[in-house]
Design a protein around this motif. Structure first.
Motif, mmCIF file in Angstrom:
data_model
loop_
_atom_site.group_PDB
_atom_site.id
_atom_site.type_symbol
_atom_site.label_atom_id
_atom_site.label_comp_id
_atom_site.label_asym_id
_atom_site.label_seq_id
_atom_site.Cartn_x
_atom_site.Cartn_y
_atom_site.Cartn_z
ATOM 1 N N CYS A 64 31.970 59.925 42.751
ATOM 2 C CA CYS A 64 32.377 59.956 44.158
ATOM 3 C C CYS A 64 32.056 61.321 44.766
ATOM 4 O O CYS A 64 31.547 61.415 45.891
ATOM 5 N N ARG A 68 29.486 62.097 47.972
ATOM 6 C CA ARG A 68 29.938 62.763 49.192
ATOM 7 C C ARG A 68 29.232 64.100 49.417
ATOM 8 O O ARG A 68 29.159 64.586 50.536
ATOM 9 N N ILE A 78 32.805 53.629 49.914
ATOM 10 C CA ILE A 78 33.049 53.638 48.468
ATOM 11 C C ILE A 78 34.370 52.933 48.175
ATOM 12 O O ILE A 78 35.399 53.255 48.774
ATOM 13 N N MET A 80 36.794 52.159 44.845
ATOM 14 C CA MET A 80 36.966 52.556 43.458
ATOM 15 C C MET A 80 37.818 51.547 42.702
ATOM 16 O O MET A 80 38.772 50.992 43.242
ATOM 17 N N GLY A 93 41.180 59.527 44.276
ATOM 18 C CA GLY A 93 39.975 58.905 44.812
ATOM 19 C C GLY A 93 39.884 59.034 46.318
ATOM 20 O O GLY A 93 38.830 59.351 46.876
ATOM 21 N N ALA A 98 36.857 58.419 48.853
ATOM 22 C CA ALA A 98 36.751 56.962 48.718
ATOM 23 C C ALA A 98 37.413 56.286 49.917
ATOM 24 O O ALA A 98 38.346 56.816 50.516
ATOM 25 N N TYR A 101 40.438 51.274 47.160
ATOM 26 C CA TYR A 101 40.554 51.215 45.711
ATOM 27 C C TYR A 101 41.175 49.891 45.337
ATOM 28 O O TYR A 101 41.837 49.235 46.149
ATOM 29 N N THR A 162 33.246 59.369 56.861
ATOM 30 C CA THR A 162 33.165 58.033 56.284
ATOM 31 C C THR A 162 33.577 57.018 57.349
ATOM 32 O O THR A 162 34.124 57.380 58.402
#
Length: 234
Positions: A64, A68, A78, A80, A93, A98, A101, A162
């Motif tokens: 990760c 980034r 992303i 996870m 994360g 991220a 998740y 993001t």
């Protein structure tokens, strides 16, 4: 069809998962090793990455970080995967960038739903806020938010966010000086697992603040929530 890359050393996971996700018009490719996965991502053409935390060579957190750090991949969504289901794994994360998740074992339908959510956040056709009066841009002293291009400029220089970070910033800036509670933010961002995501909102705010420095336009109101305090320009 959105193209996804799964980086997971479980040789038996990718094939059935790819067959299932195809029902939702999602194309899944895979890599068993992080080095191979990063090379594929850097070659381009992927719309999101799915990272297992427990990997050979380097763990999912390091992967990760690598994603980034790469300007060409900075905005790549992303998701996870963690076998331990540890809340701290999820928090770490998110702190690394991220977007979401999912603990293992998981239901493929939930994975598909979460992937569709983070992919929607990347689509300019679905803004997080209603169009402002002056068009599709939000203009403030020192910062410009283009809702159509999903682009943020600070002092004329682009800020890499993001998809989740952009949506949260657009939400706050769309109604300057309105105080948004964490629960309201969760609802507007269509999050999951509200007990954990309450902490995730704080992490996302911290990430956005770091990227907007030296601007200080997002304020915390103790026991209330967050507000965007930028000075609006006509």
């Amino acid at each position: 069809m959105p193209r996804l890359l799964l980086i997971d050393d479980d040789e038996h996971l990718a094939a059935p998962l790819a067959a299932y996700l195809k029902r939702f018009d999602l194309t899944l490719e895979s890599a068993l090793r992080p080095s191979v996965g990063l090379a594929k991502l850097r070659a381009g053409g992927f719309d999101a990455a799915i990272l297992d935390v427990m990997l050979p060579e380097m763990d999912g957190f390091d992967v990760c970080r690598e994603i980034r750090r790469d300007p060409a991949l900075a905005g790549l969504p992303i998701l996870m995967l963690t076998a331990r289901g540890d809340v701290m794994d999820r928090v770490i994360g998110l702190e690394l960038g991220a977007d979401d998740y999912l603990p293992k074992p998981f239901e493929p339908r939930e994975l598909a739903a979460r992937l569709q959510t983070i992919l929607r956040r990347r689509q300019p056709a679905v803004p997080a806020v209603a169009p402002p009066e002056n068009g599709r841009r939000l203009l403030f002293n020192g910062i410009e938010i283009d809702l159509d291009r999903r682009q943020v400029l600070r002092g004329g220089a682009e800020v890499e966010l993001t998809g989740t970070e952009f949506e949260l910033l657009a939400l706050l800036a769309g109604e300057p000086h309105k105080v948004f509670t964490r629960d309201e933010i969760l609802s507007r961002l269509r999050g999951h697992d509200a007990d954990v995501y309450t902490r995730a909102i704080d992490i996302l705010i911290s990430r956005i603040r770091r990227k907007l420095e030296p601007l200080d336009c997002i304020k915390t109101l103790r026991n209330a929530g967050y507000t965007f305090a930028g000075a609006r320009q006509p």
